[in-house]
Scaffold this motif. Structure first.
Motif, mmCIF file in Angstrom:
data_model
loop_
_atom_site.group_PDB
_atom_site.id
_atom_site.type_symbol
_atom_site.label_atom_id
_atom_site.label_comp_id
_atom_site.label_asym_id
_atom_site.label_seq_id
_atom_site.Cartn_x
_atom_site.Cartn_y
_atom_site.Cartn_z
ATOM 1 N N PHE A 219 -11.027 -64.637 -19.142
ATOM 2 C CA PHE A 219 -10.311 -64.023 -20.263
ATOM 3 C C PHE A 219 -10.880 -62.639 -20.572
ATOM 4 O O PHE A 219 -10.129 -61.675 -20.771
ATOM 5 C CB PHE A 219 -10.397 -64.924 -21.491
ATOM 6 C CG PHE A 219 -9.639 -64.411 -22.682
ATOM 7 C CD1 PHE A 219 -8.339 -64.830 -22.924
ATOM 8 C CD2 PHE A 219 -10.220 -63.505 -23.568
ATOM 9 C CE1 PHE A 219 -7.626 -64.347 -24.031
ATOM 10 C CE2 PHE A 219 -9.512 -63.015 -24.663
ATOM 11 C CZ PHE A 219 -8.214 -63.440 -24.887
ATOM 12 N N VAL A 220 -12.197 -62.535 -20.631
ATOM 13 C CA VAL A 220 -12.832 -61.243 -20.947
ATOM 14 C C VAL A 220 -12.466 -60.211 -19.894
ATOM 15 O O VAL A 220 -12.144 -59.047 -20.229
ATOM 16 C CB VAL A 220 -14.358 -61.422 -21.060
ATOM 17 C CG1 VAL A 220 -15.049 -60.065 -21.139
ATOM 18 C CG2 VAL A 220 -14.710 -62.263 -22.288
ATOM 19 N N ARG A 221 -12.489 -60.586 -18.638
ATOM 20 C CA ARG A 221 -12.112 -59.638 -17.579
ATOM 21 C C ARG A 221 -10.651 -59.210 -17.724
ATOM 22 O O ARG A 221 -10.324 -58.024 -17.561
ATOM 23 C CB ARG A 221 -12.333 -60.273 -16.204
ATOM 24 C CG ARG A 221 -13.792 -60.459 -15.825
ATOM 25 C CD ARG A 221 -13.954 -60.856 -14.372
ATOM 26 N NE ARG A 221 -15.348 -61.075 -14.025
ATOM 27 C CZ ARG A 221 -16.236 -60.120 -13.798
ATOM 28 N NH1 ARG A 221 -15.867 -58.849 -13.887
ATOM 29 N NH2 ARG A 221 -17.477 -60.415 -13.489
ATOM 30 N N GLN A 222 -9.787 -60.148 -18.021
ATOM 31 C CA GLN A 222 -8.363 -59.843 -18.127
ATOM 32 C C GLN A 222 -8.067 -58.901 -19.285
ATOM 33 O O GLN A 222 -7.161 -58.062 -19.200
ATOM 34 C CB GLN A 222 -7.569 -61.138 -18.291
ATOM 35 C CG GLN A 222 -6.065 -60.927 -18.386
ATOM 36 C CD GLN A 222 -5.310 -62.227 -18.584
ATOM 37 O OE1 GLN A 222 -5.889 -63.312 -18.548
ATOM 38 N NE2 GLN A 222 -4.006 -62.132 -18.808
ATOM 39 N N HIS A 223 -8.837 -59.022 -20.368
ATOM 40 C CA HIS A 223 -8.530 -58.251 -21.576
ATOM 41 C C HIS A 223 -9.615 -57.222 -21.899
ATOM 42 O O HIS A 223 -9.743 -56.809 -23.058
ATOM 43 C CB HIS A 223 -8.336 -59.207 -22.750
ATOM 44 C CG HIS A 223 -7.200 -60.160 -22.556
ATOM 45 N ND1 HIS A 223 -5.884 -59.762 -22.596
ATOM 46 C CD2 HIS A 223 -7.179 -61.487 -22.283
ATOM 47 C CE1 HIS A 223 -5.102 -60.800 -22.373
ATOM 48 N NE2 HIS A 223 -5.852 -61.865 -22.186
ATOM 49 N N ALA A 224 -10.331 -56.794 -20.887
ATOM 50 C CA ALA A 224 -11.437 -55.856 -21.105
ATOM 51 C C ALA A 224 -10.983 -54.534 -21.698
ATOM 52 O O ALA A 224 -11.757 -53.850 -22.375
ATOM 53 C CB ALA A 224 -12.179 -55.609 -19.793
ATOM 54 N N GLN A 225 -9.735 -54.162 -21.467
ATOM 55 C CA GLN A 225 -9.230 -52.882 -21.960
ATOM 56 C C GLN A 225 -8.478 -53.015 -23.284
ATOM 57 O O GLN A 225 -7.866 -52.053 -23.754
ATOM 58 C CB GLN A 225 -8.305 -52.258 -20.907
ATOM 59 C CG GLN A 225 -8.956 -52.046 -19.556
ATOM 60 C CD GLN A 225 -10.226 -51.221 -19.639
ATOM 61 O OE1 GLN A 225 -10.248 -50.194 -20.324
ATOM 62 N NE2 GLN A 225 -11.272 -51.647 -18.947
ATOM 63 N N GLN A 226 -8.509 -54.212 -23.889
ATOM 64 C CA GLN A 226 -7.803 -54.460 -25.140
ATOM 65 C C GLN A 226 -8.767 -55.096 -26.134
ATOM 66 O O GLN A 226 -9.723 -55.754 -25.732
ATOM 67 C CB GLN A 226 -6.632 -55.418 -24.896
ATOM 68 C CG GLN A 226 -5.666 -54.973 -23.816
ATOM 69 C CD GLN A 226 -4.856 -56.151 -23.286
ATOM 70 O OE1 GLN A 226 -5.381 -57.061 -22.670
ATOM 71 N NE2 GLN A 226 -3.548 -56.118 -23.555
ATOM 72 N N PRO A 227 -8.536 -54.922 -27.426
ATOM 73 C CA PRO A 227 -9.369 -55.662 -28.378
ATOM 74 C C PRO A 227 -9.090 -57.161 -28.247
ATOM 75 O O PRO A 227 -7.930 -57.581 -28.175
ATOM 76 C CB PRO A 227 -8.922 -55.120 -29.743
ATOM 77 C CG PRO A 227 -7.561 -54.544 -29.511
ATOM 78 C CD PRO A 227 -7.551 -54.058 -28.099
ATOM 79 N N PHE A 228 -10.151 -57.951 -28.195
ATOM 80 C CA PHE A 228 -9.952 -59.383 -27.992
ATOM 81 C C PHE A 228 -10.861 -60.208 -28.897
ATOM 82 O O PHE A 228 -11.896 -59.746 -29.387
ATOM 83 C CB PHE A 228 -10.174 -59.773 -26.522
ATOM 84 C CG PHE A 228 -11.596 -59.621 -26.026
ATOM 85 C CD1 PHE A 228 -12.573 -60.570 -26.307
ATOM 86 C CD2 PHE A 228 -11.961 -58.512 -25.261
ATOM 87 C CE1 PHE A 228 -13.873 -60.432 -25.850
ATOM 88 C CE2 PHE A 228 -13.265 -58.356 -24.796
ATOM 89 C CZ PHE A 228 -14.228 -59.326 -25.093
ATOM 90 N N CYS A 229 -10.437 -61.441 -29.104
ATOM 91 C CA CYS A 229 -11.229 -62.465 -29.784
ATOM 92 C C CYS A 229 -11.155 -63.711 -28.921
ATOM 93 O O CYS A 229 -10.056 -64.238 -28.681
ATOM 94 C CB CYS A 229 -10.671 -62.732 -31.179
ATOM 95 S SG CYS A 229 -11.217 -64.296 -31.919
ATOM 96 N N PHE A 230 -12.291 -64.170 -28.444
ATOM 97 C CA PHE A 230 -12.308 -65.391 -27.633
ATOM 98 C C PHE A 230 -13.335 -66.358 -28.194
ATOM 99 O O PHE A 230 -14.456 -65.968 -28.533
ATOM 100 C CB PHE A 230 -12.628 -65.095 -26.168
ATOM 101 C CG PHE A 230 -12.351 -66.287 -25.279
ATOM 102 C CD1 PHE A 230 -11.075 -66.510 -24.784
ATOM 103 C CD2 PHE A 230 -13.356 -67.187 -24.960
ATOM 104 C CE1 PHE A 230 -10.803 -67.623 -23.992
ATOM 105 C CE2 PHE A 230 -13.097 -68.299 -24.171
ATOM 106 C CZ PHE A 230 -11.820 -68.517 -23.682
ATOM 107 N N HIS A 231 -12.925 -67.624 -28.252
ATOM 108 C CA HIS A 231 -13.797 -68.681 -28.768
ATOM 109 C C HIS A 231 -14.078 -69.668 -27.643
ATOM 110 O O HIS A 231 -13.173 -70.329 -27.133
ATOM 111 C CB HIS A 231 -13.129 -69.398 -29.940
ATOM 112 C CG HIS A 231 -14.063 -70.290 -30.700
ATOM 113 N ND1 HIS A 231 -14.589 -69.944 -31.930
ATOM 114 C CD2 HIS A 231 -14.591 -71.503 -30.405
ATOM 115 C CE1 HIS A 231 -15.379 -70.909 -32.361
ATOM 116 N NE2 HIS A 231 -15.397 -71.864 -31.454
#
Length: 498
Positions: A219-231
């Motif tokens: 998930f972090v790799r996929q959204h590295a260029q966007q603000p993200f929140c992952f739990h």
């Protein structure tokens, strides 16, 4: 210097200052939003983490023996880069109500999830929903336990703001996972094909902690260029105490001893009767060795996650939180697991690293609860917490700002519809009022093992009055029915008088 020259110099200074201010503003405006990465374990004793042992006197840091420790360098590194909260508590120390408070900032009685397996109110807003509204990409992997009795129940229909919840399962402490053409499934299976808790040959690609961490990394790799929140919600170190090699034998030769309070269980208050549920008569070294192994596996996977942030240049723009839903007594007071207000059961890790927001090496001793997480983290991220939130915003404590009116008391309650106990806790004192016993007041500074009822020697201890009054005010404000139980209320009123 004449007036004309002086005026010209002053103008130059003002222009230069204005340019500098504009430059700083443009840098600030150009900075990406703060990402949020939360790692939450299940039933985790805080003493297994090196950063928490560092805050404790020797007798408390090494309750299972001076050499019976787990090294946790990755988790400790989060504390070094940010803040460690030394008195953070599960607002109700079992899974569902504690998690409900954590995600919503509401007390358990207001979430409908006041005991395990009760579904959380659909109309209540989580921090993930708030961040989704703010444009964040949100995701979740691991145990949820807020959608009722479904087990494992992958990808619950009610997402509560976690847009990517493909790898969220509602319940269970599974040990092996696998991806199939039909989506994720539990790898351990019974002869009839039902999922079970067997290790089933789990390895570093399929063991629950590793597999779920892989989903977080993806998930972090996929959204590295966007603000993200992952739990990332890991089902360990909750039992069953099993873990894949080499962690299953890593600590088997440690000299692990019963904690001092294990043999003092007869002195427990009635709300922690050693003959009750989760009580245990025999100390099992192997079970603790496997518990330590689960913790070390967690730490190694935290290291993988942190390395991914470094690789993607996200470390300075990502708030990393390490916490748990509740503790595990691990044989203290002759008990396993949780459900009561003892430190091992109710006190949990809360570590937050937030570069440029929280100064490195911050220590927060004030008492906080899971109900305080949402308003605190939203403020730290520069976002509003929304209306109706019941927890306290502790962001100033974490950022080193002065707080003149902070009331150092948090409130805990037993799970279930019937009143069991209710407690008020500060960094030093803990008052527990129950239907099963007379009130107990612990002095956590002078009696960290929680063996002595201070009210036995001093029935009118000033802390008892203050804390009883605080519970009554809390119960009235947040409609806690536990405090309306006739026995509990009469005890509170009596203590509040003196």
């Amino acid at each position: 210097m004449n007036r004309s020259t002086n005026s010209l110099l002053l103008t130059s200074i003002l222009v230069a200052t204005s340019i500098a201010m504009l430059h700083r503003t443009s840098i600030s405006a150009a900075e990406p939003p703060v990402n949020l990465l939360i790692i939450q374990t299940d039933e985790h004793n805080f003493r297994t983490l090196g950063c928490y042992r560092d805050t404790l006197p020797k007798e408390q840091a090494f309750v299972w023996g001076p050499k019976a420790i787990v090294e946790t360098p990755a988790i400790d590194s989060i504390a070094k880069r940010g803040a460690i909260c030394t008195s953070f508590y599960a607002t109700s120390p079992v899974c569902t109500p504690s998690r409900a408070s954590f995600f919503t900032g509401h007390y358990p009685q207001d979430t409908n999830s006041w005991q395990n397996d009760r579904p959380m109110r659909s109309d209540i807003k989580t921090f993930a929903a708030m961040l989704t509204d703010a444009g964040y990409k949100t995701g979740y992997a691991g145990k949820w336990h807020l959608d009722g009795p479904g087990k494992p129940q992958w990808a619950p229909e009610r997402q509560f703001g976690f847009a990517d919840n493909r790898f969220m399962f509602n319940r269970g402490h599974w040990k092996k996972f696998e991806l199939t053409d039909d989506g994720p499934r539990v790898g351990g299976r019974s002869k009839s094909g039902s999922p079970n808790y067997d290790l089933a040959g789990a390895d570093k690609k399929t063991f629950s902690t590793d597999w779920l961490t892989d989903r977080a990394i993806d998930f972090v790799r996929q959204h590295a260029q966007q603000p993200f929140c992952f739990h990332l919600s890991l089902p360990d170190p909750h039992g069953p105490n099993t873990v894949r090699p080499p962690y299953d034998t890593m600590y088997q030769d440690l000299p692990i001893h019963p904690p001092m309070t294990f043999d003092r269980a007869a002195e427990n208050p009635k709300w922690a009767d050693a003959s009750g549920r989760n009580a245990i008569k025999t100390f099992q070294t192997q079970q603790m060795a496997l518990y330590f192994g689960m913790v070390r596996c967690i730490d190694d996977n935290v290291a993988r996650l942190l390395a991914t942030l470094d690789e993607l240049d996200l470390t300075d723009h990502t708030m990393v939180v390490f916490t748990s839903d509740h503790g595990d007594l691990c044989y203290e007071h002759g008990r396993l697991n949780k459900g009561n207000p003892y430190e091992g059961s109710a006190k949990i890790p809360m570590i937050i690293a937030a570069p440029k927001i929280i100064p490195a090496g911050t220590v927060v001793d004030e008492a906080l609860g899971t109900v305080d997480f949402l308003p605190t983290v939203m403020t730290l991220m520069g976002k509003p917490a929304g209306q109706g939130v019941q927890g306290r915003d502790a962001s100033k404590l974490l950022t080193g700002k002065s707080v003149d009116d902070w009331h150092d008391i948090t409130f805990l309650r037993s799970a279930g519809p019937a009143a069991g106990w209710i407690a008020a806790v500060s960094d030093r004192y803990k008052l527990v009022v129950s239907v099963a016993d007379t009130p107990w007041l612990f002095d956590l500074q002078d009696d960290p093992d929680e063996l002595i009822n201070q009210l036995a020697a001093s029935p009118h201890h000033p802390a008892a009055k203050e804390f009883a009054q605080a519970i009554l005010q809390y119960a009235e404000q947040f409609k806690d029915p536990h405090a309306e139980n006739p026995k509990i209320r009469s005890q509170l009123l009596e203590l509040a008088k003196h």
